[in-house]
Enzyme design. Structure first.
Site, PDB file in Angstrom:
ATOM      1  N   TYR A 292      -7.674   1.421  -0.542  1.00 25.37           N
ATOM      2  CA  TYR A 292      -7.128   2.673  -0.017  1.00 25.37           C
ATOM      3  C   TYR A 292      -8.245   3.697   0.182  1.00 25.37           C
ATOM      4  CZ  TYR A 292      -4.420   6.991   0.245  1.00 25.37           C
ATOM      5  OH  TYR A 292      -3.904   8.202   0.645  1.00 25.37           O
TER       6      TYR A 292
ATOM      7  N   SER B 269      -7.645  11.653   2.521  1.00 29.75           N
ATOM      8  CA  SER B 269      -7.435  11.805   1.085  1.00 29.75           C
ATOM      9  C   SER B 269      -8.757  12.150   0.424  1.00 29.75           C
ATOM     10  CB  SER B 269      -6.901  10.491   0.494  1.00 29.75           C
ATOM     11  OG  SER B 269      -6.953  10.510  -0.919  1.00 29.75           O
TER      12      SER B 269
END
Length: 261
Positions: free
Chosen positions: A163, A150
């Site tokens: 995350y 990501s």
């Protein structure tokens, strides 16, 4: 969905988290290229079978395999089941992931357990699945692993600090595995920006999509299909000279404004 183009005919791909969202888009794209697909899921059995059926409709074989990537024994069992069915593994896409939404400004919104929970799937899971299939990839002499990371891994954004940190660790793991598995196996990662998937509720998804269409240089809000194209590129022959790379796919969202260094 296009017709089969044949560039991966006869190859076998394992896609973790392949039942829905980005994983489903990757599974379909691989099938379009002619690859047989093993869709690994943890809870989404019906969705996995629906995606497998779409892949079969493209003229390839597709199976569903239940497995928790955070469990090493389960990862090895997945690899064994795929090889028992197809006799080989050529590609692994480590797409399985999880998050916990938490305001970055609220340090009490997360605890150590949250970090460990996310790392268990997002980092350890990718390592364990790669280790489980590595002998089979090496046996083909030209295997490929693609990790789905990501852009939050490089800018500290995303749904939570835990995350973002887990995806940053996945980036480093990608580079380490690229060294370890060379020369037979290439290992790369795709770093998506915003993707309009079921990770968001409908209102949030639409709001973010409008925002990204306004502020990204390409004036696009990412879709699962956009990212799947990048993932499958790294799986295929066109990326045969690429390993240890972190490919950003975000419509230019992380670019600095023109004129700034």
């Amino acid at each position: 969905m296009g017709s089969m183009d044949g560039s991966m005919i006869g190859k076998v791909a394992v896609v973790t988290g392949g039942a829905t969202g980005l994983g489903a888009a990757v599974s379909r794209r691989l099938a379009e290229r002619g690859a047989h697909v093993a869709i690994v899921y943890s809870r989404s059995a019906a969705e996995a079978e629906a995606t497998a059926e779409e892949c079969r409709g493209l003229g390839v074989e597709a199976i569903t395999v239940q497995g928790d990537v955070g469990d090493d024994a389960a990862c090895r069992a997945v690899a064994d089941e795929v090889v028992a069915r197809f006799g080989r593994i050529d590609v692994l896409v480590n797409n399985a992931g999880r998050t916990k939404a938490a305001d970055h400004r609220d340090l009490d919104a997360l605890d150590g357990g949250d970090f460990l929970d996310l790392y268990r799937v997002n980092v350890v899971g990718a390592f364990q699945m790669t280790r489980a299939v590595a002998p089979h990839l090496r046996a083909q002499g030209a295997g490929a692993v693609v990790n789905v990371s990501s852009t939050s891994s490089t800018d500290g954004s995303g749904s939570s600090m835990a995350y973002a940190a887990s995806k940053a660790a996945l980036n480093t793991l990608t580079i380490s595995l690229a060294r370890s598995l060379a020369p037979e196996v290439r290992v790369n990662a795709v770093l998506p920006g915003f993707i309009a998937t079921g990770w968001y509720d409908a209102a949030t998804r639409d709001s973010l999509a409008d925002e990204f269409r306004t502020r990204t240089p390409l004036r696009r809000a990412g879709t699962a299909e956009d990212i799947a194209v990048s993932v499958v590129f790294l799986c295929d022959e066109g990326a045969r000279h690429i390993t240890g790379s972190l490919l950003v796919s975000d419509a230019g969202a992380t670019l600095k404004p023109l004129g700034l260094l």
